[in-house]
Motif scaffolding. Sequence first.
Motif, mmCIF file in Angstrom:
data_model
loop_
_atom_site.group_PDB
_atom_site.id
_atom_site.type_symbol
_atom_site.label_atom_id
_atom_site.label_comp_id
_atom_site.label_asym_id
_atom_site.label_seq_id
_atom_site.Cartn_x
_atom_site.Cartn_y
_atom_site.Cartn_z
ATOM 1 N N ALA A 126 47.698 29.948 47.782
ATOM 2 C CA ALA A 126 46.913 30.593 46.722
ATOM 3 C C ALA A 126 47.464 30.240 45.351
ATOM 4 N N HIS A 127 46.567 30.257 44.358
ATOM 5 C CA HIS A 127 46.991 30.303 42.960
ATOM 6 C C HIS A 127 47.286 31.777 42.660
ATOM 7 N N LYS A 128 48.512 32.079 42.247
ATOM 8 C CA LYS A 128 48.895 33.484 42.135
ATOM 9 C C LYS A 128 49.215 33.918 40.713
ATOM 10 N N ALA A 141 39.872 25.214 39.752
ATOM 11 C CA ALA A 141 40.858 24.931 40.799
ATOM 12 C C ALA A 141 41.305 26.219 41.487
ATOM 13 N N MET A 142 41.465 27.292 40.699
ATOM 14 C CA MET A 142 41.883 28.573 41.248
ATOM 15 C C MET A 142 40.844 29.122 42.226
ATOM 16 N N ILE A 143 39.591 29.084 41.844
ATOM 17 C CA ILE A 143 38.526 29.593 42.709
ATOM 18 C C ILE A 143 38.386 28.733 43.962
ATOM 19 N N GLU A 144 38.544 27.418 43.779
ATOM 20 C CA GLU A 144 38.467 26.530 44.944
ATOM 21 C C GLU A 144 39.566 26.850 45.951
ATOM 22 N N ASN A 145 40.780 27.038 45.460
ATOM 23 C CA ASN A 145 41.900 27.289 46.360
ATOM 24 C C ASN A 145 41.854 28.688 46.958
ATOM 25 N N ASN A 146 41.615 29.689 46.118
ATOM 26 C CA ASN A 146 41.685 31.077 46.573
ATOM 27 C C ASN A 146 40.476 31.515 47.386
ATOM 28 N N PHE A 166 45.264 36.438 59.165
ATOM 29 C CA PHE A 166 45.696 37.168 57.986
ATOM 30 C C PHE A 166 45.611 36.258 56.765
ATOM 31 N N CYS A 167 45.158 36.818 55.646
ATOM 32 C CA CYS A 167 45.136 36.082 54.383
ATOM 33 C C CYS A 167 45.668 37.009 53.297
ATOM 34 N N VAL A 168 46.693 36.581 52.589
ATOM 35 C CA VAL A 168 47.356 37.449 51.622
ATOM 36 C C VAL A 168 46.470 37.677 50.399
ATOM 37 N N ALA A 182 40.215 38.599 40.148
ATOM 38 C CA ALA A 182 38.817 38.538 40.589
ATOM 39 C C ALA A 182 38.645 37.524 41.718
ATOM 40 N N SER A 183 39.373 36.406 41.639
ATOM 41 C CA SER A 183 39.263 35.391 42.686
ATOM 42 C C SER A 183 39.799 35.920 44.014
ATOM 43 N N LYS A 184 40.867 36.724 43.961
ATOM 44 C CA LYS A 184 41.405 37.284 45.189
ATOM 45 C C LYS A 184 40.523 38.405 45.731
ATOM 46 N N LYS A 185 39.893 39.156 44.841
ATOM 47 C CA LYS A 185 38.928 40.162 45.281
ATOM 48 C C LYS A 185 37.752 39.478 45.970
ATOM 49 N N LEU A 186 37.285 38.374 45.395
ATOM 50 C CA LEU A 186 36.202 37.611 46.016
ATOM 51 C C LEU A 186 36.658 37.034 47.351
#
Length: 265
Positions: A126-128, A141-146, A166-168, A182-186
């Motif tokens: 993930a991009h964190k 790039a962040m949305i693509e990866n996450n 599992f996905c962190v 927002a990307s992690k919420k998505l």
Amino acid sequence: MKLFNVEQFIQEFVTQRSVSLFQNDLKQHHEALSKEINGSSVLVIGGAGTIGSSFVKAILKFAPSKLFVVDLNENGLTELVRDLRSSVGYNIPNDFKTYPIDFASAVFERILKNEGPFDIVANFAAHKHVRSEKDHYSIEAMIENNVLKAKKLLDLLLEIPPKHFFCVSTDKAANPVNVMGASKKLMEEVILAHSAHIPITTARFANVAFSNGSLLAGFIERLAKRQPLSSPSDVRRYFVSPQESGELCLMACILGKSGDIFFLN
């Protein structure tokens, strides 16, 4: 030169806990964890990072029969192998392999199909960092990866579903105020949409003390280079140790019901 013991420093000055926050939970659920992990095949994606490697260490307290670790960071994978083999208390299986590849690549897809199915799949790629939101290229790039790569991974796993996936996630997915959150919420919404077909869990938690790229880890680099330290004056941070991050993710992965989001009480 006096050696700096990061683990001891975290216990004394950061978390102020001499034992893991989850010591009692792990003891209480040891039998259930052993039943699911011992003899299982495990795939860890993003396993060279702080949380991913802590998950690997947590799961090797048990006895999986097969462990594959994938990460783009080749040097990080090398250090993970050296760390595990130089430590005591880890049950490293004979079938232990690391691959410095992109988990969205054709090579990874071949590994998954030829070496799978895996009983346990955990994704930490993930991009964190919020600071990665520089412009539309970095956000793309962040949305693509996450998000998009996580979706592609689950599409592949639908063909050979694991017993546990599992996905962190991150605490920043709660009421997100930045693109990373927002990307992690998505990401949560996307992966949990598959929870009827694959047992899927995720976890949110606080900052991991001295994680790769973090402010605290940067302090060590600044001190070594005799450079000034900087820190925000208006932000309160809540920390867990790297060990605790791996243990929480392990319990979420193995003990959670499909669709669960674990977070600290």
